[in-house]
Design a protein around this motif. Sequence first.
Motif, PDB file in Angstrom:
ATOM      1  N   UNK A 285       4.930   6.742   4.466  1.00  0.00           N
ATOM      2  CA  UNK A 285       5.948   5.878   3.891  1.00  0.00           C
ATOM      3  C   UNK A 285       5.290   4.594   3.383  1.00  0.00           C
ATOM      4  N   UNK A 286       5.936   3.961   2.397  1.00  0.00           N
ATOM      5  CA  UNK A 286       5.385   2.792   1.721  1.00  0.00           C
ATOM      6  C   UNK A 286       6.203   1.547   2.051  1.00  0.00           C
ATOM      7  N   UNK A 287       5.598   0.339   1.875  1.00  0.00           N
ATOM      8  CA  UNK A 287       6.378  -0.891   2.044  1.00  0.00           C
ATOM      9  C   UNK A 287       7.599  -0.892   1.126  1.00  0.00           C
TER      10      UNK A 287
ATOM     11  N   UNK B  20       8.539   6.861  12.978  1.00  0.00           N
ATOM     12  CA  UNK B  20       8.272   6.627  11.557  1.00  0.00           C
ATOM     13  C   UNK B  20       6.827   6.242  11.296  1.00  0.00           C
ATOM     14  N   UNK B  21       6.126   5.726  12.316  1.00  0.00           N
ATOM     15  CA  UNK B  21       4.721   5.336  12.161  1.00  0.00           C
ATOM     16  C   UNK B  21       3.756   6.479  12.465  1.00  0.00           C
TER      17      UNK B  21
ATOM     18  N   UNK C 249       8.003  -5.285   3.122  1.00  0.00           N
ATOM     19  CA  UNK C 249       6.874  -5.501   2.202  1.00  0.00           C
ATOM     20  C   UNK C 249       5.732  -6.294   2.832  1.00  0.00           C
ATOM     21  N   UNK C 250       6.061  -7.152   3.813  1.00  0.00           N
ATOM     22  CA  UNK C 250       5.020  -7.933   4.462  1.00  0.00           C
ATOM     23  C   UNK C 250       4.203  -7.163   5.480  1.00  0.00           C
ATOM     24  N   UNK C 251       4.554  -5.907   5.740  1.00  0.00           N
ATOM     25  CA  UNK C 251       3.770  -5.086   6.654  1.00  0.00           C
ATOM     26  C   UNK C 251       4.471  -4.747   7.953  1.00  0.00           C
TER      27      UNK C 251
ATOM     28  N   UNK D 227      17.509   6.298   0.245  1.00  0.00           N
ATOM     29  CA  UNK D 227      16.555   6.585   1.315  1.00  0.00           C
ATOM     30  C   UNK D 227      15.238   7.076   0.740  1.00  0.00           C
ATOM     31  N   UNK D 228      14.151   6.635   1.370  1.00  0.00           N
ATOM     32  CA  UNK D 228      12.839   7.180   1.017  1.00  0.00           C
ATOM     33  C   UNK D 228      12.609   8.534   1.665  1.00  0.00           C
TER      34      UNK D 228
END
Length: 817
Positions: A169-171, A160-161, A194-196, A342-343
């Motif tokens: 992809x976004x937080x 995913x990275x 959201x924190x990374x 799902x994103x």
Amino acid sequence: MRGVPVLVADIGSAHARGALVTGDGVTVLREPSSGSRLWPSAVALDAAGGGLLAGTPALHRRRLDPEAYRHDFHRDLGRTHPLWIGGREFPARSCVAALLAALRAEAERLAGTRVYSVVLACPGHYLSGTSDPRRNALRRAAREAGLTRTSLVPAPVAAALAPLDGPPFEPGDTVLVYDLGGGTFDTALVYFHPGGDVGLKGYAMTLDFHGGADVDALIAADVRAGLPDGLLDSFSGAGAAGAPHGGTGTGDANAAGTGAAEAGAAEAVTAAQVGQFLAEFARGIKHRLSSAEEASDVLLPGAPPYTLSREGLAGMTAELLAATVACSRRLLEADGTAPEDLAGVLVTGGLSRLPFVADRLAAAFGTPPRRSRDAQLAVVTGAAVWRGRGARRLRPAAPGADRTPLAWPLPPGGARLERWLTVPGARFRPGQPLALLRDADGAQWRLEAPAFSSGLVLGLHAEPGQLVTADEWPVTVGPAPAPVPQARTTNPADPPKPPPGTAAAGPPPEPTASPRVLQRREHGDRVQWIAFRPGGLELATAGGATGVRVHGLRMGPPVRRDIVTGGEAVSVAYRADGRLLCGTLPGPAGGAAVTVGLYDTGSGELVRAFNRPEGARQAVFSPDGLIVAASGGKGPVRLYQAETGALLQGFPHPGMVRGLAFTPDGQTLATACADGTVRLHDLVPGRTRHLVAGGEARWLAVSPDGQWLAAATRHEHPGGRVTCPVMVYRPATGELVAKIVHTAAVDCLAFSADSSLLATGSGDCRVRIHSTGDWVRRRELPHDHPVWALAFAPDGASLLATGTHTGTVTLWSLPDG
């Protein structure tokens, strides 16, 4: 090259991939013998040196001696049985080590220096932490290959990275990773916090025999079915193998028998070679269909051309793909995530390049799947991104006006403390780093002071090597100036050192500090069981009609939640990661407990139930969380698979079973039986050992270090006298090492997390605390009512919870010593 070089490796079931990471960037490793970026995940016995060849050299060796060749050894990681390669035994980890050593050698050639660090991708369905033997096997394989510092990253997270086709992809995104690899199918949910942070959301799932090799086998079978009869006979059977080794005409029966055996062995080798040849032909057809609508080739001279279209391959693999889609849907249902939430669906793995796979997924989940820019290297390039993210910076909420415990939003499963960057009594500045931790996957976390506050460090509550979670406070701070304890660098348990120039005055004095009551909580009915959630800031109580109640232990007003209500609940236990709670489930008739239920600790919802017709008296998790053991008092003790609820096996008992406990390695289940025995059921190889308790065995506890097993018993003597000793054994040998006498019934017992203390609670309204070094009673805690339950917090020996039959739970702070 600048920077410390790091090897990044992905050992897949079909191919391995590697990259060298330095300050100059990421360099993909190519296999020296083939020039390919894909290193075959294969090993073979080197006939000359006796070691293992890896990669393409192993493939070459396979043609000469198939028995000396091995691939697809990932499935055997963590198992105790060895693999036979060329007549020799090798553990599966040694096969992985051989590949890592080959990758390391190429990395060192490019770097011009030694490489000692590796970031190693591991399957997502491996359990986090150190309890999964497969993860430990990967770490040992890295050490065998000379890589002394290992970090593990889940392969779905790495995928995913990796760089994507299209926007990243976004937080806040949840991504379904669909990995159709060479030997298995794996699916997982990856969440972008959201924190990374980026991590797995829940558990991953896998299907063996649903990968590229299985598609190759389908094509090979189709190829063989289309060949004229007898075409392959010249390559197998007695006609080829039997003639040179028939042994006929010698007049010697022994020689003839030897020749027949040799002929059989040669025939087996030839058959294996034919199978390999067909598999390679099928693999070539499959690869061509990833870029063409149709592929044709000739297997052998004289054979008709073989032709396969994409449409034909889609029909051939329809059942396999349907199983992978169903597995992905089960994962979403188990997590409570709808497809529309799902994103994206990220496809990776070699088979994902086939266009009809993407079409199938788009129809199943309502959105076209996302792809990595380089699907073959997605995991290894993503692992390099993961490694380069460095230490995660975590900050807590601002401290209050007085003494404030600080907690940080660590990842699920927590992280182990590497070292403190401060000491008690030291001042801290806003945002100052206080500690470094490392999680089970090797990522480093830096705990920082509040961003807008300064003050004093009043206490450190974790030792290096200890697991710290988001639910506990490792540091207590206060404003400056404030009274603070004397700074010290020795272990708090160490005796004070004499002033310089004087002699020690003998052993340290007995401690004078007394246990303190920190908090009290009300269960609402008799308390029959207590369990701390890993992390220490929450505990669950069970008993009576109240069922199971969860109590928050943070400072402030009491916080509690009811999990199981409306029926009798006797025991409660947390899984090691703290995400699941095991308790009894009320039945429909009269509130009787008939099943064991697993509950989500976040939502309190029932996840799974195990049928227990005899009722459920106690249920416990195995240390790795994979098994639930349950007893109903009557009937056998049963073992269930935690993820599916499937019944694994049962152990019959002639009498009532009052206690259950796993040894820390998860290999043995101890049971306390009313027939006067403590039984040790070794799960592998499946034997049972008996320890004679001399009376009714009632309750059990095993020390966290595995050295001691304590059993509370009840002995009736002639004349009506009753004693209730606690028998202490060594589980490994069955040796009785101590007998701690009580005059009143012992209704509960527990070891401290550091294994230094054993606490017992009894009907005479007292808790007695014994040291495990000499089994001497050190303290007594008086209560107003009989004590029926107790538990130590999972962070040492300083916090003890006790519960009485009136429903009161008391938290005690125990001084050192």
